[in-house]
Design an enzyme around this catalytic site. Structure first.
Site, PDB file in Angstrom:
ATOM      1  N   ASP A 187       5.871  -6.192   7.101  1.00  0.00           N
ATOM      2  CA  ASP A 187       4.462  -5.822   7.259  1.00  0.00           C
ATOM      3  C   ASP A 187       3.577  -6.857   6.559  1.00  0.00           C
ATOM      4  O   ASP A 187       2.810  -6.534   5.673  1.00  0.00           O
ATOM      5  CB  ASP A 187       4.259  -4.410   6.683  1.00  0.00           C
ATOM      6  CG  ASP A 187       2.939  -3.803   7.118  1.00  0.00           C
ATOM      7  OD1 ASP A 187       2.286  -4.370   8.013  1.00  0.00           O
ATOM      8  OD2 ASP A 187       2.548  -2.763   6.550  1.00  0.00           O
ATOM      9  N   ASP A 223       0.814  -1.214   0.000  1.00  0.00           N
ATOM     10  CA  ASP A 223       0.000   0.000   0.000  1.00  0.00           C
ATOM     11  C   ASP A 223       0.851   1.268   0.000  1.00  0.00           C
ATOM     12  O   ASP A 223       0.335   2.371  -0.178  1.00  0.00           O
ATOM     13  CB  ASP A 223      -0.982   0.002   1.177  1.00  0.00           C
ATOM     14  CG  ASP A 223      -0.290  -0.211   2.515  1.00  0.00           C
ATOM     15  OD1 ASP A 223       0.901   0.144   2.630  1.00  0.00           O
ATOM     16  OD2 ASP A 223      -0.933  -0.723   3.443  1.00  0.00           O
TER      17      ASP A 223
END
Lengths: 502, 550
Positions: free
Chosen positions: A360, A288
């Site tokens: 992540d 993202d």
């Protein structure tokens, strides 16, 4: 009869405005940029109304008959408009063509309504009264619609039900008109049965709106779905309202635009600020670009290598306007190199070395993800660090899954990292955990090392993040290995408790 | 139990059994499975039967085109032959030739690959070795499978090779459960029987004989000769279970499953010593795993074949079948048939290590005194071999299932097959992509001869249908996910450790060298596995080295 017809003017104007608002709202949900969407929808709509008004002069005979037909059409098209827009959004290539065609058709039909109604009434009223009264009812209806729509309709009925409901009002007008002109109308029975059939259809639509929403996927999400796609790896869904944009991967919330800065500041800055002039940074997962956005706040950074499995995800966050605004176009920055690969496989072959690796990944909810939290993985990770390098791992919630959280900590320690576990409160997720693994003991940074403009992490807020209350301490201890997958087992049982509780 | 092998059957089976690695590239022209709504490519792989026929026509005095000489001829490129070569090379003997019937070496550890991944055609794992399995440990150290030892002396294994969790799951009562031992839905007396069985096995695992040796070891030749244990070889496993009052279905199913898994035979046809060895022989420990873990690779033991093969480039002769082996003075003359050119040539060597299945020797090794009586069964020990079908099935995605998530080994309580192994279980990729599952089906319900006929005569259509129907028992919707089914019939899959084979006279005679011809194959242990095959390969190489020195 005159008053009955004037009330009709009130109802149809309310309906007309509602359809316009529905189209504008869905367009801004689905396409983003509400100013543009509302402006263009209103423009196309009003222009089409003009076309409708113009066309009304070609209706010469049987005005009431035409009026009933128009009402039937508006009822069915307007009533189904929200459903059509939601359902077809993912199916067609050019959504705008569908959107503006639909707006134009409804606009033309609405544009026909008032002139036809006025001509029906022209023999019953003086011209000045006619104009005055029709437009009075028309504008009162507009006011009512514009108040009802945001305050009552969208919150309580939702867009799909609202559009069906107002379609029913239009059909009601048609039936009412058929009744008023029962002595003059040709094909009266055909019109009547058509109207009842359509009413039945829209009532069904209204009743089963949840099912339709389910098909449009919106039902699973609190907010309207504004984008969704299936990649070979996951289902990406973006939902939004005027204040909040949310990303879901396979139905799991990844971020909410209202508080993601808390998550990403906490992920990046404690480790990053503690390194003296970090240059080369690795991000695993995080397609993202939000962690990258935080990293770019450090002028010393020379390269950021982001490895994500899913190309679609990075393409989306490189190109979609709403999303690039959120990540400040980070993935298009010249310092950033995006690599599409399996993190584990890439790590085993890369010759590069990094000052910091930010991990992540999604939570370890299945065995293949569990491998990315194994001691073997962390050993491999250690090999790509520069001397004195560091990793930081998003490690699920130390409140909801405390043993899972501490399992990540222990696994990192088992391969020789010094660990610094900490946590942050992210409203969308709850209390969330991270573990810094460092080759040298971790020293928190002084305030000067943090970049300006942070809203959550600072030299003052870090110390409490390092404290864990009693209810977050582990009750079992284990190292996650490829051949025991103990983290997946812990994670399943711990989160399972919360899922079962619902 | 003994099945005399007629010459015709022998040749047929020879053609259908010496299996080697196959380039498993998906044959895009393979036919679709008829009668299925889905487009499933299916084909029967296996060696051409031409070689066997050629041998039959030319079993007399064929013309030999040339003679080569070498110090050691190794016949058979399975684990035994490759291990013999590994040991010879390690001790400085480089002058040897390995003859391999097939296009690739590997034997029972053959493997293949297609665009979706690598997969085994046979043996697919090795349990972490016991301390007495010296040669296995030595090889694993060389290959860095063992990366070091901890303070307690336990090996540290490469964790990418230790079988990843979850290892096994069993489909029973409508869902998959963890492990292969039936645990769910048992009556209390059944659970008690299961527990008693494992306690007994544990005591066997710890037992030592009157000679001070462990009762059950790997390699099994090092086991105690105490009659208390050896006597178990003279009854069948089913007899032993009955004698020890094991009566409930779950435990009988489980033990039978294990015998079929390791020996391709049901408990009636396996000696109790062999049956117990399965549970009591393994006591490997590791610094970084549970005891009795297993090592596995996507291509199964084909991984070890590749590693063993790599340094032997110039020594391996593929597509060469030894058709006759004769002692000639103090040399041994081996006649071989080139399957691609149909020509014969000869190799003269000081020693022959016969590392092909032992039953083949009866037809190849010519008696010095009666040169034309190769087929008189003077060398035939009446060995019994279990026929198998192995299928590699490419799937668009792993099939849906209830209960535990897909494991490495997936077994149904209700099936005659052994279930399937997911070949990419050890992968570290998180991508969802097509995968290959390897399905094992020992034909243990029938007599070997009849089973072998069924195996070789049934078409790929028939086999594919049987397999799909069987898999549907676990995964009702699997058919739509199948891309292709590749079949490999093993005529003589594994030797059966029948009653009396392991500790009777037969095995002693099988191991005896014939002049300069030494025997090395897992058949010499009466059971087929990596450790035994390697042991006999290395032992034969050691004997050759000894004799070469003297």
């Amino acid at each position: 009869m005159t008053y009955a017809l004037l009330i009709t003017a009130f109802v149809i104007s309310t309906c007309g405005l509602i359809y316009e608002l529905i189209a504008g709202t869905i367009a801004s949900y689905l396409l983003g940029d509400s100013i543009t969407q509302f402006s263009t929808v209103i423009g196309v709509y009003l222009f089409s109304m003009g076309i409708g008004s113009f066309l009304s002069k070609y209706v010469e005979k049987n005005i009431a008959f035409t009026f009933v037909q128009v009402e039937l059409l508006v009822g069915v098209i307007g009533g189904c408009s929200a459903t059509l827009l939601f359902l077809l959004f993912n199916q067609i290539d050019n959504f705008r063509i569908l959107l503006y065609s639909l707006v134009a058709i409804i606009g033309i039909l609405i544009g026909l309504e008032i002139p036809l109604l006025m001509r029906i009434l022209q023999d019953r009223l003086d011209f000045k009264d006619l104009v005055s009264q029709v437009f009075t009812f028309d504008y009162v209806g507009a006011l009512l619609a514009s108040l009802l729509f945001p305050l009552v309709l969208v919150p309580y009925l939702g867009l799909i039900r609202t559009s069906f409901l107002f379609g029913l009002f239009n059909l009601g007008v048609a039936v009412w008109t058929i009744h008023l002109f029962r002595n003059e109308l040709p094909y009266k029975n055909t019109l009547k049965s058509t109207a009842y059939l359509l009413i039945f259809a829209l009532v069904c639509g209204f009743a089963f709106a949840d099912k339709l929403m389910g098909i449009a996927e919106a039902a699973t999400f609190q907010d309207p779905v504004i984008y969704s796609t299936s990649t070979p790896y996951q289902r990406i869904v973006l939902t939004g309202n005027s204040k909040d944009l949310r990303l879901f991967l396979n139905g799991n919330l990844q971020f909410s635009s209202r508080d993601e800065y808390r998550y990403h500041e906490a992920l990046v800055h404690p480790a990053m600020a503690s390194i003296n002039a970090p240059k080369d940074i690795l991000v695993l997962g995080g397609g993202d670009g939000l962690a990258v956005r935080e990293l770019l706040k450090y002028p010393s950074v020379q390269t950021i290598t982001l490895v994500d499995l899913d190309k679609e995800m990075t393409v989306l966050f490189k190109n979609q306007g709403m999303l690039t605004r959120l990540n400040q176009n980070s993935l298009n920055n010249s310092k950033v190199k995006v690599i599409i690969n399996d993190a584990f496989i890439w790590l085993r072959t890369t010759p590069q070395k990094f000052d910091l690796a930010i991990i992540d990944f999604p939570d370890p909810s299945n065995y293949s993800l569990g491998k990315l939290y194994s001691d073997t993985f962390y050993k491999t990770l250690k090999n790509v660090l520069k001397p004195g390098g560091m990793v930081v791992v998003q490690s699920t919630s130390p409140f909801y899954a405390k043993n899972s959280f501490w399992c990540v900590d222990q696994t990192l320690r088992s391969v020789g990292f010094n660990t610094t576990p900490y946590h942050a409160y992210v409203p969308a997720f709850g209390d969330w955990g991270y573990v810094i693994g460092s080759l040298a003991p971790f020293k928190p940074a002084s305030q000067t090392a943090y970049p300006a403009g942070l809203r959550y992490v600072s030299a003052d807020t870090l110390p409490p993040m390092l404290c864990f209350a009693k209810d977050m301490l582990p009750t079992v201890s284990s190292v996650n290995k490829l051949n025991n997958q103990s983290l997946v087992h812990l994670f399943e049982s711990e989160w399972g408790e919360y899922v079962d509780a619902h | 139990m003994s099945t005399p092998i007629s010459r015709a059957v022998f040749l047929k089976v020879l053609a259908g059994c010496g299996i080697a690695a196959v380039a498993g590239k998906l044959a895009l022209d393979a036919p679709y499975l008829k009668g299925s709504k889905e487009k499933i490519r299916c084909r029967m792989l296996g060696p051409s039967s031409k070689i066997g026929h050629r041998l039959r026509q030319a079993a007399g005095n064929e013309k030999v085109s040339g003679t080569q000489s070498t110090r050691v001829t190794i016949i058979g490129g399975g684990i035994a032959g490759l291990s013999a070569a590994w040991w010879l090379k390690k001790y400085g003997v480089n002058d040897f030739i390995i003859l391999e019937l097939e296009k690739e070496v590997g034997g029972n550890s053959a493997s293949g690959s297609n665009p979706y991944g690598a997969f085994p055609w046979g043996a697919h794992y090795v349990p972490i070795p016991n301390t007495e399995s010296l040669y296995v440990r030595q090889l694993f150290e060389e290959l860095k499978i063992i990366q070091g030892y901890n303070a307690a002396g336990e090996p540290i294994y490469d964790e990418l090779m230790l079988c990843h969790e979850p290892q096994d799951r069993l489909y029973k009562d409508g869902a998959f459960h963890e492990g292969l031992v039936p645990k769910r839905g048992l009556q209390t007396d059944e659970s008690a029987e299961v527990a008693r069985f494992f306690e007994l096995m544990l005591s066997f695992r710890r037992a030592t004989g009157s000679d001070g040796k462990q009762a059950f070891t790997i390699p099994l030749d090092l086991s105690s000769q105490d009659q208390n244990f050896i006597a178990l070889d003279s009854i069948s496993m089913s007899q032993w279970l009955n004698d020890n009052n094991f009566k409930c279905k779950p435990i009988l199913w489980y033990v039978n499953y294990c015998c079929r898994d390791d020996y391709g035979s049901s408990t009636e046809n396996v000696s109790a010593w062999a049956g117990i060895h399965y549970f009591a022989g393994r006591r490997g420990t590791a610094a970084n795993s549970e005891p009795n873990a297993v090592l596995t690779w996507p291509q199964g033991n084909g991984f070890l074949v590749e590693k063993l093969k790599a340094p032997l480039k110039g020594c391996i002769r593929n597509n060469l079948m030894a058709s006759a082996v004769k002692q000639k003075g103090n040399k041994v003359l081996t006649t071989c048939l080139h399957s691609d050119t149909n020509e014969y040539s000869a190799i003269e060597s000081d020693f022959v290590i016969f590392a092909a299945p032992r039953y083949v020797a009866a037809h190849v090794i010519k008696d010095q005194k009666q040169p034309d009586t190769a087929h008189t069964h003077s060398n035939d020990f009446g060995l019994s071999y279990a026929p198998w079908m192995v299928a590699n099935i490419s799937l668009r995605q792993l099939p849906d299932s209830r209960g535990l998530a897909p494991a490495w080994d997936n077994v149904s309580y209700y099936s005659d097959s052994l279930g399937y192994v997911i070949s990419n279980h050890q992968e570290i990729s998180t991508r969802q992509k097509p995968t290959v599952i390897t399905y094992y089906f020992p034909l243990s319900q029938m007599q070997p001869k009849a089973a072998r006929q069924k195996l070789l005569q049934s078409t790929e259509e028939e086999w594919s249908r049987i397999i799909i129907e069987d898999l549907k028992g676990m995964h009702p919707n699997i058919e739509k996910d199948i891309i292709s089914i590749d079949l490999w019939p093993w005529g003589h899959g594994l030797i059966r450790p029948s009653v009396g084979l392991i500790w009777g006279e037969t095995r002693k005679r099988m191991k005896e060298a014939k002049g300069n011809i030494l025997f090395a194959h897992s058949d010499m242990s009466g059971m087929s596995n990596f450790e035994e095959a390697q042991y006999h390969g290395v032992e034969a190489a050691k004997m050759v080295l000894e004799k070469l020195e003297s």
